[in-house]
Scaffold this motif. Structure first.
Motif, PDB file in Angstrom:
ATOM      1  N   ILE A  77      44.990  38.142  62.398  1.00  0.00           N
ATOM      2  CA  ILE A  77      44.200  39.116  63.163  1.00  0.00           C
ATOM      3  C   ILE A  77      44.491  38.990  64.661  1.00  0.00           C
ATOM      4  O   ILE A  77      44.626  39.998  65.365  1.00  0.00           O
ATOM      5  CB  ILE A  77      42.687  38.929  62.872  1.00  0.00           C
ATOM      6  N   LEU A  78      44.586  37.759  65.123  1.00  0.00           N
ATOM      7  CA  LEU A  78      44.833  37.526  66.556  1.00  0.00           C
ATOM      8  C   LEU A  78      46.206  38.027  66.988  1.00  0.00           C
ATOM      9  O   LEU A  78      46.435  38.264  68.172  1.00  0.00           O
ATOM     10  CB  LEU A  78      44.692  36.037  66.884  1.00  0.00           C
ATOM     11  N   THR A  95      46.396  45.780  68.952  1.00  0.00           N
ATOM     12  CA  THR A  95      45.296  46.570  69.505  1.00  0.00           C
ATOM     13  C   THR A  95      43.941  45.918  69.249  1.00  0.00           C
ATOM     14  O   THR A  95      43.720  45.290  68.213  1.00  0.00           O
ATOM     15  CB  THR A  95      45.273  47.991  68.881  1.00  0.00           C
ATOM     16  N   ALA A  96      43.041  46.091  70.191  1.00  0.00           N
ATOM     17  CA  ALA A  96      41.682  45.553  70.062  1.00  0.00           C
ATOM     18  C   ALA A  96      40.940  46.233  68.910  1.00  0.00           C
ATOM     19  O   ALA A  96      40.155  45.602  68.197  1.00  0.00           O
ATOM     20  CB  ALA A  96      40.920  45.750  71.366  1.00  0.00           C
ATOM     21  N   ALA A 107      39.652  44.589  61.428  1.00  0.00           N
ATOM     22  CA  ALA A 107      39.992  43.488  60.518  1.00  0.00           C
ATOM     23  C   ALA A 107      38.858  42.468  60.452  1.00  0.00           C
ATOM     24  O   ALA A 107      38.488  41.994  59.372  1.00  0.00           O
ATOM     25  CB  ALA A 107      41.289  42.822  60.963  1.00  0.00           C
ATOM     26  N   PHE A 108      38.292  42.136  61.610  1.00  0.00           N
ATOM     27  CA  PHE A 108      37.169  41.190  61.649  1.00  0.00           C
ATOM     28  C   PHE A 108      35.952  41.734  60.911  1.00  0.00           C
ATOM     29  O   PHE A 108      35.243  40.992  60.231  1.00  0.00           O
ATOM     30  CB  PHE A 108      36.786  40.854  63.091  1.00  0.00           C
TER      31      PHE A 108
END
Length: 301
Positions: free
Chosen positions: A216-217, A221-222, A228-229
């Motif tokens: 995820i990191l 893109t934010a 995903a989080f």
């Protein structure tokens, strides 16, 4: 011939209040989980492995609370806690069986999220319907012979002293305390089973989430990271709550846990967490909320 569950007899003035609270909680758990199963079943947008596992988890939660809460409500209503030897053994067996299945199903759900985020191109191939059914079947039945064997082993011990269980259901630690003679081998067996069904699945979940967070990191893109989080956060909260209390109950050394603390922790993982789980999964899940709104629109235009 029988045991006596003390339940909440130490607070007699609150028996009726507790009966009302636990009845509302039980009906809420049944209703919320049934709604989740229903909307996953009828909404085409939710026909994915993640929601297939979630519907199984909701059904498992219904089974899990039904083993303990109705019996507790009856004891609060009658002000008696008498339970036969075989009914106590059956209750313990089903609690351990469904608890073990929940540990394994949470691990399967973590694996599903791992494949979806870390290997998205192969996700439809890896998590096809046949594989999903096989994983759920393993989660449901793999602990059955172990739990039956352990329950038979414990209830074959001599119970020659007090028959009073300072608990609201026949949980393993308080029943084992009543056994006469040397219970060292039984305690070792409890630890071994707890390691297999609690610690190993938990470590697999930790490894899965370590890789998930690492992937995820790396997203550019934010918005992608947030999405995903959001798909993992609900499951992660449930894992922390369930495994935290299960570890304290079944892996803590026997003399270190008072009966009152054990009862409180059991109340947490048998009643409070199943009450929170539907809220955690629905309020933090946009797909479920959209499907729920569509269902309500059809029923209440």
């Amino acid at each position: 011939v029988e045991f006596v569950l003390l339940g909440f007899s130490d607070i007699p003035n609150l028996q009726w209040i507790l009966f009302g609270i636990f009845l509302v909680i039980y009906l809420t758990i049944l209703m919320c989980n049934s709604i989740i199963i229903l909307i996953i079943r009828i909404d085409p947008a939710l026909q994915t492995p993640m929601y297939f596992f979630l519907s199984n988890f909701s059904f498992l939660e219904i089974c899990y609370v039904t083993v303990t809460i109705p019996r507790m409500l009856m004891d609060l209503l009658t002000q008696k806690g008498n339970i036969s030897f075989f009914a106590c053994a059956a209750q313990m067996c089903f609690v351990l069986m469904f608890g073990g299945s929940e540990c394994l199903l949470l691990t399967v759900m973590a694996y599903d999220r791992y494949v979806a985020i870390c290997n998205p191109l192969h996700y439809p191939l890896v998590m096809n319907h046949k594989v999903c059914v096989q994983l759920v079947t393993v989660a449901w039945i793999s602990g059955v012979p172990v739990v039956i064997g352990q329950t038979c082993q414990i209830f074959s011990l001599p119970f020659c002293g007090s028959n009073t269980i300072n608990h609201f259901f026949c949980d393993l630690p308080p029943v084992l305390k009543l056994a006469c003679g040397d219970t060292f081998l039984n305690e070792i067996a409890v630890y071994v089973v707890a390691v297999v069904f609690v610690m190993i699945p938990f470590l697999l979940i930790v490894v899965s989430y370590g890789k998930i967070i690492s992937n995820i990191l790396k997203l550019s893109t934010a918005k992608g990271r947030a999405k995903a989080f959001s798909t993992c956060s609900s499951h992660l909260i449930v894992v922390v709550l369930f495994y935290g209390t299960a570890t304290i109950t079944y892996l803590q050394p026997k003399p270190n846990q008072s009966e009152g603390v054990g009862k409180l922790i059991s109340l947490f993982y048998t009643i409070l967490i199943p009450t929170l789980n539907p809220l955690i999964y629905t309020l933090r899940n946009k797909d479920i909320m959209v499907a729920l709104r569509k269902l309500l629109t059809k029923l209440l235009p």
